[in-house]
Design a protein around this motif. Sequence first.
Motif, PDB file in Angstrom:
ATOM      1  N   LEU A  23       0.797  -1.289   0.070  1.00 48.32           N
ATOM      2  CA  LEU A  23      -0.012  -0.010   0.054  1.00 48.32           C
ATOM      3  C   LEU A  23       0.773   1.338   0.004  1.00 48.32           C
ATOM      4  O   LEU A  23       0.023   2.314  -0.059  1.00 48.32           O
ATOM      5  CB  LEU A  23      -0.803  -0.056   1.203  1.00 48.32           C
ATOM      6  CG  LEU A  23      -1.955  -0.989   1.278  1.00 48.32           C
ATOM      7  CD1 LEU A  23      -2.842  -0.906   2.504  1.00 48.32           C
ATOM      8  CD2 LEU A  23      -3.016  -1.179   0.081  1.00 48.32           C
ATOM      9  N   ASP A  24       2.114   1.125   0.044  1.00 54.92           N
ATOM     10  CA  ASP A  24       3.058   1.973  -0.205  1.00 54.92           C
ATOM     11  C   ASP A  24       3.258   2.345  -1.644  1.00 54.92           C
ATOM     12  O   ASP A  24       4.199   3.271  -1.842  1.00 54.92           O
ATOM     13  CB  ASP A  24       4.388   2.024   0.544  1.00 54.92           C
ATOM     14  CG  ASP A  24       4.113   2.217   2.138  1.00 54.92           C
ATOM     15  OD1 ASP A  24       3.073   2.804   2.586  1.00 54.92           O
ATOM     16  OD2 ASP A  24       5.079   1.682   2.883  1.00 54.92           O
ATOM     17  N   PHE A  25       2.829   1.758  -2.355  1.00 55.34           N
ATOM     18  CA  PHE A  25       3.089   1.851  -3.931  1.00 55.34           C
ATOM     19  C   PHE A  25       2.152   1.955  -4.936  1.00 55.34           C
ATOM     20  O   PHE A  25       0.874   1.800  -4.553  1.00 55.34           O
ATOM     21  CB  PHE A  25       3.847   0.421  -4.356  1.00 55.34           C
ATOM     22  CG  PHE A  25       5.127   0.327  -3.487  1.00 55.34           C
ATOM     23  CD1 PHE A  25       6.331   0.681  -4.091  1.00 55.34           C
ATOM     24  CD2 PHE A  25       5.373  -0.481  -2.427  1.00 55.34           C
ATOM     25  CE1 PHE A  25       7.534   0.641  -3.685  1.00 55.34           C
ATOM     26  CE2 PHE A  25       6.604  -0.309  -1.566  1.00 55.34           C
ATOM     27  CZ  PHE A  25       7.596   0.098  -2.391  1.00 55.34           C
ATOM     28  N   ALA A  26       2.171   2.907  -5.975  1.00 56.39           N
ATOM     29  CA  ALA A  26       0.975   3.155  -6.641  1.00 56.39           C
ATOM     30  C   ALA A  26       0.090   2.184  -7.112  1.00 56.39           C
ATOM     31  O   ALA A  26      -1.355   2.192  -6.862  1.00 56.39           O
ATOM     32  CB  ALA A  26       1.646   4.049  -7.772  1.00 56.39           C
ATOM     33  N   LEU A  27       0.259   1.047  -7.806  1.00 46.99           N
ATOM     34  CA  LEU A  27      -0.589   0.152  -8.595  1.00 46.99           C
ATOM     35  C   LEU A  27      -1.269  -0.763  -7.626  1.00 46.99           C
ATOM     36  O   LEU A  27      -2.577  -0.610  -7.764  1.00 46.99           O
ATOM     37  CB  LEU A  27       0.288  -0.716  -9.456  1.00 46.99           C
ATOM     38  CG  LEU A  27      -0.816  -1.387 -10.392  1.00 46.99           C
ATOM     39  CD1 LEU A  27      -1.675  -0.710 -11.261  1.00 46.99           C
ATOM     40  CD2 LEU A  27       0.062  -2.362 -11.255  1.00 46.99           C
ATOM     41  N   PRO A  28      -0.808  -1.305  -6.407  1.00 50.26           N
ATOM     42  CA  PRO A  28      -1.549  -2.056  -5.633  1.00 50.26           C
ATOM     43  C   PRO A  28      -2.433  -1.195  -4.718  1.00 50.26           C
ATOM     44  O   PRO A  28      -3.588  -1.419  -4.392  1.00 50.26           O
ATOM     45  CB  PRO A  28      -0.457  -2.668  -4.762  1.00 50.26           C
ATOM     46  CG  PRO A  28       0.843  -2.016  -4.847  1.00 50.26           C
ATOM     47  CD  PRO A  28       0.718  -1.671  -6.358  1.00 50.26           C
ATOM     48  N   LEU A  29      -1.944   0.140  -4.259  1.00 54.13           N
ATOM     49  CA  LEU A  29      -2.878   1.005  -3.700  1.00 54.13           C
ATOM     50  C   LEU A  29      -3.903   1.465  -4.536  1.00 54.13           C
ATOM     51  O   LEU A  29      -5.309   1.424  -4.144  1.00 54.13           O
ATOM     52  CB  LEU A  29      -2.026   2.394  -3.202  1.00 54.13           C
ATOM     53  CG  LEU A  29      -2.891   3.311  -2.384  1.00 54.13           C
ATOM     54  CD1 LEU A  29      -3.400   2.546  -1.219  1.00 54.13           C
ATOM     55  CD2 LEU A  29      -1.926   4.319  -1.995  1.00 54.13           C
ATOM     56  N   LEU A  30      -3.724   1.573  -5.868  1.00 58.87           N
ATOM     57  CA  LEU A  30      -4.857   2.082  -6.801  1.00 58.87           C
ATOM     58  C   LEU A  30      -5.851   0.855  -6.686  1.00 58.87           C
ATOM     59  O   LEU A  30      -7.120   1.258  -6.872  1.00 58.87           O
ATOM     60  CB  LEU A  30      -4.278   2.506  -8.044  1.00 58.87           C
ATOM     61  CG  LEU A  30      -5.323   2.967  -9.200  1.00 58.87           C
ATOM     62  CD1 LEU A  30      -6.112   4.299  -8.699  1.00 58.87           C
ATOM     63  CD2 LEU A  30      -4.544   3.112 -10.449  1.00 58.87           C
ATOM     64  N   ALA A  31      -5.397  -0.244  -6.826  1.00 56.62           N
ATOM     65  CA  ALA A  31      -6.240  -1.322  -7.087  1.00 56.62           C
ATOM     66  C   ALA A  31      -7.184  -1.429  -5.759  1.00 56.62           C
ATOM     67  O   ALA A  31      -8.549  -1.703  -5.942  1.00 56.62           O
ATOM     68  CB  ALA A  31      -5.424  -2.715  -7.002  1.00 56.62           C
ATOM     69  N   VAL A  32      -6.620  -1.383  -4.499  1.00 47.18           N
ATOM     70  CA  VAL A  32      -7.326  -1.548  -3.273  1.00 47.18           C
ATOM     71  C   VAL A  32      -8.576  -0.241  -3.021  1.00 47.18           C
ATOM     72  O   VAL A  32      -9.405  -0.393  -2.890  1.00 47.18           O
ATOM     73  CB  VAL A  32      -6.431  -1.186  -2.276  1.00 47.18           C
ATOM     74  CG1 VAL A  32      -7.111  -1.012  -0.828  1.00 47.18           C
ATOM     75  CG2 VAL A  32      -5.515  -2.497  -2.071  1.00 47.18           C
ATOM     76  N   GLN A  33      -7.790   1.046  -3.782  1.00 49.90           N
ATOM     77  CA  GLN A  33      -8.955   2.218  -3.833  1.00 49.90           C
ATOM     78  C   GLN A  33     -10.011   1.838  -4.526  1.00 49.90           C
ATOM     79  O   GLN A  33     -11.247   2.193  -4.314  1.00 49.90           O
ATOM     80  CB  GLN A  33      -8.076   3.487  -4.119  1.00 49.90           C
ATOM     81  CG  GLN A  33      -7.014   3.804  -3.021  1.00 49.90           C
ATOM     82  CD  GLN A  33      -6.276   4.988  -3.836  1.00 49.90           C
ATOM     83  OE1 GLN A  33      -6.165   5.299  -5.113  1.00 49.90           O
ATOM     84  NE2 GLN A  33      -5.655   5.971  -2.946  1.00 49.90           N
ATOM     85  N   ILE A  34      -9.803   1.418  -5.845  1.00 48.44           N
ATOM     86  CA  ILE A  34     -10.868   1.115  -6.693  1.00 48.44           C
ATOM     87  C   ILE A  34     -11.749   0.006  -6.105  1.00 48.44           C
ATOM     88  O   ILE A  34     -13.143   0.335  -6.063  1.00 48.44           O
ATOM     89  CB  ILE A  34     -10.295   0.571  -7.881  1.00 48.44           C
ATOM     90  CG1 ILE A  34      -9.693   1.699  -9.056  1.00 48.44           C
ATOM     91  CG2 ILE A  34     -11.572   0.257  -9.131  1.00 48.44           C
ATOM     92  CD1 ILE A  34      -9.029   1.335 -10.109  1.00 48.44           C
ATOM     93  N   ALA A  35     -11.172  -1.014  -5.589  1.00 45.84           N
ATOM     94  CA  ALA A  35     -12.330  -1.820  -4.853  1.00 45.84           C
ATOM     95  C   ALA A  35     -12.987  -1.520  -3.823  1.00 45.84           C
ATOM     96  O   ALA A  35     -14.399  -1.751  -3.626  1.00 45.84           O
ATOM     97  CB  ALA A  35     -11.181  -3.103  -4.451  1.00 45.84           C
ATOM     98  N   VAL A  36     -12.526  -0.384  -2.863  1.00 40.40           N
ATOM     99  CA  VAL A  36     -13.233   0.085  -1.830  1.00 40.40           C
ATOM    100  C   VAL A  36     -14.367   0.861  -2.384  1.00 40.40           C
ATOM    101  O   VAL A  36     -15.498   1.100  -1.949  1.00 40.40           O
ATOM    102  CB  VAL A  36     -12.159   0.784  -0.811  1.00 40.40           C
ATOM    103  CG1 VAL A  36     -12.901   1.615   0.153  1.00 40.40           C
ATOM    104  CG2 VAL A  36     -11.144  -0.027  -0.035  1.00 40.40           C
ATOM    105  N   ILE A  37     -14.035   1.777  -3.261  1.00 45.00           N
ATOM    106  CA  ILE A  37     -14.938   2.709  -4.002  1.00 45.00           C
ATOM    107  C   ILE A  37     -16.289   1.923  -4.498  1.00 45.00           C
ATOM    108  O   ILE A  37     -17.421   2.556  -4.380  1.00 45.00           O
ATOM    109  CB  ILE A  37     -14.258   3.530  -5.238  1.00 45.00           C
ATOM    110  CG1 ILE A  37     -13.367   4.641  -4.232  1.00 45.00           C
ATOM    111  CG2 ILE A  37     -15.164   4.429  -5.772  1.00 45.00           C
ATOM    112  CD1 ILE A  37     -12.498   5.423  -5.132  1.00 45.00           C
ATOM    113  N   LEU A  38     -15.787   1.018  -5.176  1.00 46.57           N
ATOM    114  CA  LEU A  38     -16.751   0.290  -6.013  1.00 46.57           C
ATOM    115  C   LEU A  38     -17.859  -0.579  -5.160  1.00 46.57           C
ATOM    116  O   LEU A  38     -19.089  -0.535  -5.359  1.00 46.57           O
ATOM    117  CB  LEU A  38     -16.162  -0.759  -7.069  1.00 46.57           C
ATOM    118  CG  LEU A  38     -15.666  -0.090  -8.318  1.00 46.57           C
ATOM    119  CD1 LEU A  38     -15.133  -1.162  -9.074  1.00 46.57           C
ATOM    120  CD2 LEU A  38     -16.626   0.758  -9.007  1.00 46.57           C
ATOM    121  N   ALA A  39     -17.025  -1.144  -3.973  1.00 46.99           N
ATOM    122  CA  ALA A  39     -17.688  -1.835  -3.106  1.00 46.99           C
ATOM    123  C   ALA A  39     -19.017  -0.823  -2.083  1.00 46.99           C
ATOM    124  O   ALA A  39     -20.029  -1.319  -2.115  1.00 46.99           O
ATOM    125  CB  ALA A  39     -16.994  -2.559  -1.828  1.00 46.99           C
TER     126      ALA A  39
END
Length: 458
Positions: A23-39
Amino acid sequence: MAANSSAAVKMASDGLWQGENPLDFALPLLAVQIAVILAVTQGLALALRPLRQPKVVAEILGGILLGPSALGRWGAFRRTIFPAWSSAALDTVSGLGLLLFLFLVGLELDFRAVRRAGPRSVAVAAAGIVPPFLAAPALVPLLRLAVPAQATTPHHHHRHAGFLPLCVFVGAALSVTALPVLACILKELGLLAAPLGETAMAAAAVNDVFAWALLALALAVSGGTGGSQLAPVYILASGAAFVAFMLCALRPFMSRLARRAGASSSSIAGAAVACALSLLAGAATDAIGLHPVFGAFVFGLSVPRDGGLAERAGEAVAPLVTGLMLPLYFAASGLHTNVDAVRGAAAWGMVAIVVAVAFLGKFGGTFVVAAFTGMARREAAALGVAMSAKGLVELIVLNIGKERKVLDDTTFAIFVIMALTTTVMATPFMTALYRSTPTVTTPESDGTELKGGDVCPA
């Protein structure tokens, strides 16, 4: 930590076993952010479904819940899921979705419907734009009184944006109508193929074009920190030349190509080329000094409907854009909205005034002109309510105004609340006016919804 410093943000981590937090790196954090937003947004959409609210309401509310107004107050959540350094990546992805969605909106605007609806649609559109736009010069001084000036940085003096740029942005924000939201509401009530629905959709299409013209004017007069004093003139002249080239030169050329290629051409290749050109058109208008969404929208208008090119491009692009990328834009708008910035009786009184002007200006002008042109009073009232829904175009105007520092945090929050309120009001008011559904139903093949199966994308 180096991974999330402004100097360099790495794409991906070496993994937990190497001692690095993904979560300190761009791509995995973006993936988590998108998943949280969509949920969150899809959960809210399901909760609001019995109220027949457009998805945009759930998506903006979801962003507000995740932002500084609610969960963002929890420092650990904010620093872990939505740290400040990650906003550029989320904003870029959501902005790309917005660009492609405006391309789809341009594809879907059919001015043959305006001709079928006749002069009434143009008169209704003008009546819904002029009164609220003219109210802006009276509203801006009240805004300045109710909302204390904010400094952009701790070292800058407190100051308001210029009167003219603020007037134009406020006028544009008050005047717009959300075509996709309107289509969704009319579809829900079975009015899309009724005379009321045809007039409303045609008027909203004309309103959309006026809205983009107002936005272009707002962008020109807002200017920047440098450049010539004649920059607004150059921007408007270049924008007009861009529109003329797209509609008068590129559209006929593409129409000939589409007829020559015929239905046998590859839908995937055609859609890919159309998407690439829409992105290039966005880059061109950004270079001019207008927002990239303006170029994507005008390019969408320039794609000919004959030969099936527009339909194939829409079918290929819409599912990804409306299902994934556009909700991110709405949620990102919510993440940037701090309702806590609206403090005190004066600021909340300003919210009430802005909502009243936005709704009554659109409703009053539309009702008077529709009734004057022979529409029954109930239908004229329903049309006025329908045209008052804001949604997508409103958020675009507000976000660009914030980017240009014309709207501060408090003013931005006031207008986001107004956009939500007017959009939420539209469905129950329309339902109250049409308790008995008309006999005219709307077939799935009426062609008014965006391609891709989602009739209520925004």
